[in-house]
Design a protein around this motif. Structure first.
Motif, PDB file in Angstrom:
ATOM      1  N   ILE A  11      14.275  25.454 -11.721  1.00 56.68           N
ATOM      2  CA  ILE A  11      14.087  25.416 -10.320  1.00 56.68           C
ATOM      3  C   ILE A  11      13.651  26.710  -9.859  1.00 56.68           C
ATOM      4  CG2 ILE A  11      14.786  24.897  -8.183  1.00 56.68           C
ATOM      5  CD1 ILE A  11      16.810  22.853  -9.560  1.00 56.68           C
ATOM      6  N   TRP A  12      12.532  27.054  -8.961  1.00 53.37           N
ATOM      7  CA  TRP A  12      12.384  28.213  -8.511  1.00 53.37           C
ATOM      8  C   TRP A  12      12.728  28.211  -7.127  1.00 53.37           C
ATOM      9  CZ3 TRP A  12       6.746  30.883  -8.602  1.00 53.37           C
ATOM     10  CH2 TRP A  12       6.936  32.184  -8.103  1.00 53.37           C
ATOM     11  N   SER A  13      13.548  29.127  -6.486  1.00 52.26           N
ATOM     12  CA  SER A  13      14.145  29.386  -5.259  1.00 52.26           C
ATOM     13  C   SER A  13      13.151  30.513  -4.718  1.00 52.26           C
ATOM     14  CB  SER A  13      15.155  29.340  -4.719  1.00 52.26           C
ATOM     15  OG  SER A  13      15.709  29.563  -3.741  1.00 52.26           O
ATOM     16  N   ALA A  14      12.062  30.383  -4.135  1.00 52.91           N
ATOM     17  CA  ALA A  14      11.310  31.721  -3.956  1.00 52.91           C
ATOM     18  C   ALA A  14      11.505  32.066  -2.355  1.00 52.91           C
ATOM     19  CB  ALA A  14       9.697  31.333  -4.051  1.00 52.91           C
ATOM     20  N   GLY A  15      11.740  33.467  -2.305  1.00 49.98           N
ATOM     21  CA  GLY A  15      12.294  33.892  -0.982  1.00 49.98           C
ATOM     22  C   GLY A  15      13.755  33.485  -0.595  1.00 49.98           C
ATOM     23  N   CYS A  16      14.416  33.828  -1.596  1.00 53.30           N
ATOM     24  CA  CYS A  16      15.830  33.323  -1.433  1.00 53.30           C
ATOM     25  C   CYS A  16      16.721  34.043  -0.589  1.00 53.30           C
ATOM     26  CB  CYS A  16      16.575  33.376  -3.008  1.00 53.30           C
ATOM     27  SG  CYS A  16      16.812  34.969  -3.562  1.00 53.30           S
ATOM     28  N   SER A  17      16.283  35.388   0.022  1.00 57.50           N
ATOM     29  CA  SER A  17      17.165  36.239   0.571  1.00 57.50           C
ATOM     30  C   SER A  17      18.530  36.442   0.057  1.00 57.50           C
ATOM     31  CB  SER A  17      17.436  35.489   2.148  1.00 57.50           C
ATOM     32  OG  SER A  17      18.061  36.129   3.102  1.00 57.50           O
ATOM     33  N   LEU A  18      19.826  36.154   0.715  1.00 56.87           N
ATOM     34  CA  LEU A  18      20.995  36.472   0.305  1.00 56.87           C
ATOM     35  C   LEU A  18      21.373  35.511  -0.729  1.00 56.87           C
ATOM     36  CD1 LEU A  18      22.574  38.093   3.678  1.00 56.87           C
ATOM     37  CD2 LEU A  18      22.045  39.252   1.572  1.00 56.87           C
ATOM     38  N   GLY A  19      20.682  34.317  -0.768  1.00 59.76           N
ATOM     39  CA  GLY A  19      21.232  33.391  -1.702  1.00 59.76           C
ATOM     40  C   GLY A  19      22.030  32.078  -1.297  1.00 59.76           C
ATOM     41  N   GLN A  20      22.121  31.991  -0.024  1.00 58.31           N
ATOM     42  CA  GLN A  20      22.697  30.807   0.399  1.00 58.31           C
ATOM     43  C   GLN A  20      22.098  29.445   0.138  1.00 58.31           C
ATOM     44  OE1 GLN A  20      22.046  33.548   2.135  1.00 58.31           O
ATOM     45  NE2 GLN A  20      23.623  34.196   3.817  1.00 58.31           N
ATOM     46  N   GLU A  21      20.718  29.584   0.215  1.00 53.94           N
ATOM     47  CA  GLU A  21      19.667  28.564  -0.053  1.00 53.94           C
ATOM     48  C   GLU A  21      19.853  27.753  -1.600  1.00 53.94           C
ATOM     49  OE1 GLU A  21      16.271  27.016   2.363  1.00 53.94           O
ATOM     50  OE2 GLU A  21      15.233  28.227   0.518  1.00 53.94           O
ATOM     51  N   PRO A  22      19.606  28.628  -2.425  1.00 53.70           N
ATOM     52  CA  PRO A  22      19.665  28.326  -3.597  1.00 53.70           C
ATOM     53  C   PRO A  22      21.128  27.836  -4.302  1.00 53.70           C
ATOM     54  CG  PRO A  22      19.277  30.579  -3.829  1.00 53.70           C
ATOM     55  CD  PRO A  22      19.095  29.933  -2.509  1.00 53.70           C
ATOM     56  N   TYR A  23      22.077  28.482  -3.499  1.00 53.84           N
ATOM     57  CA  TYR A  23      23.575  28.192  -3.631  1.00 53.84           C
ATOM     58  C   TYR A  23      23.789  26.531  -3.150  1.00 53.84           C
ATOM     59  CZ  TYR A  23      25.268  32.023  -6.333  1.00 53.84           C
ATOM     60  OH  TYR A  23      25.652  33.139  -7.357  1.00 53.84           O
ATOM     61  N   THR A  24      23.314  26.595  -2.020  1.00 53.29           N
ATOM     62  CA  THR A  24      23.471  25.193  -1.420  1.00 53.29           C
ATOM     63  C   THR A  24      22.889  24.149  -2.272  1.00 53.29           C
ATOM     64  OG1 THR A  24      23.581  26.059   0.972  1.00 53.29           O
ATOM     65  CG2 THR A  24      22.625  23.866   0.537  1.00 53.29           C
ATOM     66  N   PHE A  25      21.520  24.354  -2.778  1.00 52.01           N
ATOM     67  CA  PHE A  25      20.885  23.274  -3.375  1.00 52.01           C
ATOM     68  C   PHE A  25      21.582  22.953  -4.929  1.00 52.01           C
ATOM     69  CE2 PHE A  25      17.434  21.309  -6.207  1.00 52.01           C
ATOM     70  CZ  PHE A  25      17.014  20.362  -5.076  1.00 52.01           C
ATOM     71  N   ALA A  26      22.200  24.049  -5.434  1.00 52.84           N
ATOM     72  CA  ALA A  26      22.931  24.161  -6.602  1.00 52.84           C
ATOM     73  C   ALA A  26      24.356  23.216  -6.453  1.00 52.84           C
ATOM     74  CB  ALA A  26      23.216  25.531  -7.182  1.00 52.84           C
ATOM     75  N   ILE A  27      24.787  23.272  -5.373  1.00 51.80           N
ATOM     76  CA  ILE A  27      26.094  22.487  -5.036  1.00 51.80           C
ATOM     77  C   ILE A  27      25.661  21.077  -4.557  1.00 51.80           C
ATOM     78  CG2 ILE A  27      27.790  22.203  -3.228  1.00 51.80           C
ATOM     79  CD1 ILE A  27      27.960  25.206  -2.997  1.00 51.80           C
ATOM     80  N   MET A  28      24.667  21.040  -3.991  1.00 46.88           N
ATOM     81  CA  MET A  28      24.195  19.360  -3.720  1.00 46.88           C
ATOM     82  C   MET A  28      23.718  18.899  -4.987  1.00 46.88           C
ATOM     83  SD  MET A  28      22.228  20.192   0.101  1.00 46.88           S
ATOM     84  CE  MET A  28      22.049  18.303   0.243  1.00 46.88           C
TER      85      MET A  28
END
Length: 206
Positions: free
Chosen positions: A32-49
């Motif tokens: 999975i590619w989280s492009a433009g992830c900033s501080l990482g809250q979005e990829p970590y949210t998706f990882a948890i979900m």
């Protein structure tokens, strides 16, 4: 993009997972590619979900490549350690907080994402406008709140690059306000009407 938060746009992410789970059944590599992830809250949210919907053995196959241009070298250390202020996780349901975040005694007022989730997320500096994908054969690309900063020509070049980077029937997830360009409807189809989620079309589909 410098602003986001944990569990932002939860409904869209949940819808994406509903579509994504059947696509990656029995795969030994889930990229999975989280492009433009900033501080990482979005990829970590998706990882948890995603972990909530997957067993531990299949989850070991998940790798989320979190990338950002990170011009000031701020994002990498934060994402790598997974340490965030306590208030950053306030929107996360309490049971999820307890399950996936640990107190950090040495850094009062902060929490750390548990190791299992951190292991699934890998940060790398990357300039989207290089038009060089982080990887080919991706099953999902998450790119939200990014394309709105680019010109129409740049957006079109990125959609073409995203399509080439996805594997067969791979998915592209955008912000609710970011619709894919009309000329790219021959490359992507929209499987749901309530979210900007797109599935790669095969060349012989059109």
């Amino acid at each position: 993009m410098g602003f986001t938060f944990f569990y932002r746009d939860e409904q869209t992410l949940s819808t994406a997972i509903d579509l994504f789970i059947p696509h990656i059944q029995n795969r030994t590599h889930i990229n999975i590619w989280s492009a433009g992830c900033s501080l990482g809250q979005e990829p970590y949210t998706f990882a948890i979900m995603l972990r909530e919907r997957m067993g531990p053995f299949q989850y070991r196959n998940v790798k989320i490549f979190a990338t950002d241009i990170d011009e000031y070298d701020q994002f990498g250390p934060i994402i790598t350690t997974g340490i965030y202020p306590q208030e950053d996780i306030a929107r996360i349901p309490p049971d999820i907080q307890e399950k996936y975040f640990l107190k950090t005694p040495d850094i009062p007022g902060n929490v750390q994402v548990i190791e299992e989730i951190r292991h699934a997320v890998e940060f790398c500096k990357h300039d989207l406008l290089s038009l060089i994908p982080i990887k080919k054969g991706l099953q999902l690309i998450i790119c939200k709140n990014v394309l709105l900063h680019f010109s129409e020509d740049q957006q079109q070049a990125l959609w073409q690059m995203f399509w080439e980077s996805l594997d067969e029937d791979g998915y592209l997830l955008h912000e609710q306000t970011q619709r894919i360009g009309e000329k790219f409807t021959n490359l992507f189809e929209q499987p749901v009407s309530n979210a900007q989620i797109y599935r790669k079309r095969k060349i012989d589909d059109y």
